[in-house]
Design a protein around this motif. Structure first.
Motif, PDB file in Angstrom:
ATOM      1  N   PHE A 156       3.622   2.758   4.549  1.00 48.02           N
ATOM      2  CA  PHE A 156       4.316   1.883   3.598  1.00 48.02           C
ATOM      3  C   PHE A 156       5.757   1.634   4.030  1.00 48.02           C
ATOM      4  O   PHE A 156       6.225   0.490   4.032  1.00 48.02           O
ATOM      5  CB  PHE A 156       4.289   2.508   2.203  1.00 48.02           C
ATOM      6  N   ASP A 194       7.447  -1.868   5.260  1.00 42.36           N
ATOM      7  CA  ASP A 194       8.602  -2.390   4.527  1.00 42.36           C
ATOM      8  C   ASP A 194       9.759  -2.706   5.464  1.00 42.36           C
ATOM      9  O   ASP A 194      10.406  -3.749   5.357  1.00 42.36           O
ATOM     10  CB  ASP A 194       9.044  -1.371   3.472  1.00 42.36           C
ATOM     11  N   GLU A 243       5.549 -10.809  -3.622  1.00 42.85           N
ATOM     12  CA  GLU A 243       4.685  -9.936  -2.822  1.00 42.85           C
ATOM     13  C   GLU A 243       5.363  -8.590  -2.579  1.00 42.85           C
ATOM     14  O   GLU A 243       4.750  -7.533  -2.722  1.00 42.85           O
ATOM     15  CB  GLU A 243       4.367 -10.609  -1.484  1.00 42.85           C
ATOM     16  N   ASP A 301       4.362  -4.821  -4.179  1.00 39.49           N
ATOM     17  CA  ASP A 301       4.128  -3.719  -3.243  1.00 39.49           C
ATOM     18  C   ASP A 301       4.991  -2.512  -3.621  1.00 39.49           C
ATOM     19  O   ASP A 301       4.527  -1.368  -3.593  1.00 39.49           O
ATOM     20  CB  ASP A 301       4.441  -4.176  -1.823  1.00 39.49           C
ATOM     21  N   ASN A 328       1.548  -5.083   2.301  1.00 39.98           N
ATOM     22  CA  ASN A 328       2.434  -5.746   1.339  1.00 39.98           C
ATOM     23  C   ASN A 328       2.324  -7.262   1.345  1.00 39.98           C
ATOM     24  O   ASN A 328       3.089  -7.930   0.648  1.00 39.98           O
ATOM     25  CB  ASN A 328       3.894  -5.341   1.584  1.00 39.98           C
TER      26      ASN A 328
END
Length: 337
Positions: free
Chosen positions: A149, A153, A166, A170, A70
């Motif tokens: 992911f 995060d 950004e 993502d 990300n």
């Protein structure tokens, strides 16, 4: 009975029994306890009750960025990583490991970085600038893309150095890649509200035709998305916004500097106001914008009363000097006795 009490009782028994077999018997018991402890540890690892982490020190050149990372690695520089570089130099090592997974069958890379792009960049920079002995500390995991992911995060959500843009881009990529476009499902998996997620997705969906007005789009925040989204409907409003964005891009390129984000947004909003059909501005106290024939904002009448007329020249709205002079003449004809 506790282990200490058990050992104490064993010592007492050893003191009473003076035979030669007493001490070897106690050592055998200790050895059995050690083996039992190791067996229990292995059983816990096998059952998942205890998670074993593999940390390694590797050459950062053997690590690549995960395609779903990300953070835009190309935007990293010495300034953005200065605090981390100084921390690593002060500690003499990287304190927090980056999270990676193995890349099988690739002659160029052994790992790909899930979380830790700044750490990777900082170590790489240090090795190239008089610190060749520094190694990249990694935590090797076996995880799939969707889990990777979510893990990235969670780690980066509270970081100030990761921009809203950004993070927004993502989220938009992940929405189709992992959740089949189901925003509700994605919000549930990330444990956030749908409205919170929507704000980021709106920012990521701002068209490139509008983004060209910003020389540093990374400075845009999710709060700006509301104003920018409003410029896209209806079609004629969007067309004027696109034209104004291109004009702003050219102006900033000519002067070699960038306008602040809020100034750009204000200029875009003014440019989308439909041109006035009448050249004579109103004499009311309500503020309104006077535009050129092609829709570019020229000036804004903030109010008119018995004391006079208050004007703001919109010199960054894309209009020419001639447009301004024409508008001023009309105001003089309307208001000057």
């Amino acid at each position: 009975m506790s282990r200490k009490n058990t050992g104490f009782a064993a010592d007492l028994a050893a003191g009473i029994d003076l035979s030669d077999d007493a001490e070897p018997s106690r050592r055998s018991s200790i050895a059995a306890n050690v083996l039992t402890g190791r067996s229990n540890r292995l059983a816990d690892l096998a059952s998942g009750a205890v998670v074993h982490r593999t940390h390694e020190l590797v050459d950062p050149i053997r690590c690549r960025m995960w395609a779903g990372h990300n953070r835009e690695y190309g935007l990293l520089n010495e300034e953005r990583c200065e605090d981390l570089i100084e921390s690593i130099k002060a500690q003499g090592r990287q304190e927090i490991p980056a999270i990676v997974r193995r890349v099988p069958g690739n002659p160029d890379y052994d790992f790909e970085v899930i979380c830790g792009a700044r750490r990777h960049w900082a170590i790489s920079w240090l090795r190239a600038h008089n610190y060749p002995d520094f190694k990249f500390l990694i935590d090797v995991r076996e995880i799939g893309d969707e889990e990777a992911f979510r893990l990235a995060d969670i780690e980066n959500r509270a970081r100030d150095d990761l921009t809203d843009l950004e993070r927004a881009r993502d989220y938009l990529r992940a929405l189709s890649a992992y959740y089949e476009g189901r925003q509700k499902t994605m919000a549930e998996r990330l444990k956030v509200s749908e409205s919170w997620l929507t704000r980021y997705l709106d920012l990521a969906r701002i068209p490139d035709e509008l983004m060209v007005a910003f020389r540093k789009p990374q400075e845009l925040g999710i709060r700006n998305a509301i104003a920018l989204k409003a410029l896209l409907k209806p079609d004629d409003r969007r067309a004027r916004a696109y034209a104004a964005a291109e004009n702003l891009r050219e102006q900033q390129q000519e002067i070699g500097s960038e306008m602040p984000v809020l100034d750009v947004i204000k200029a875009l909003m003014l440019a989308t106001d439909p041109p006035k059909k009448s050249g004579s501005p109103k004499k009311s106290g309500i503020a309104h914008t006077v535009s050129s024939e092609d829709g570019k904002p020229v000036l804004r009448i903030e109010g008119a009363d018995r004391k006079g007329v208050r004007l703001t020249l919109l010199h960054k709205g894309g209009a020419s000097r001639g447009d301004v002079e024409t508008a001023l003449r009309k105001i003089l004809d309307s208001h000057w006795p």
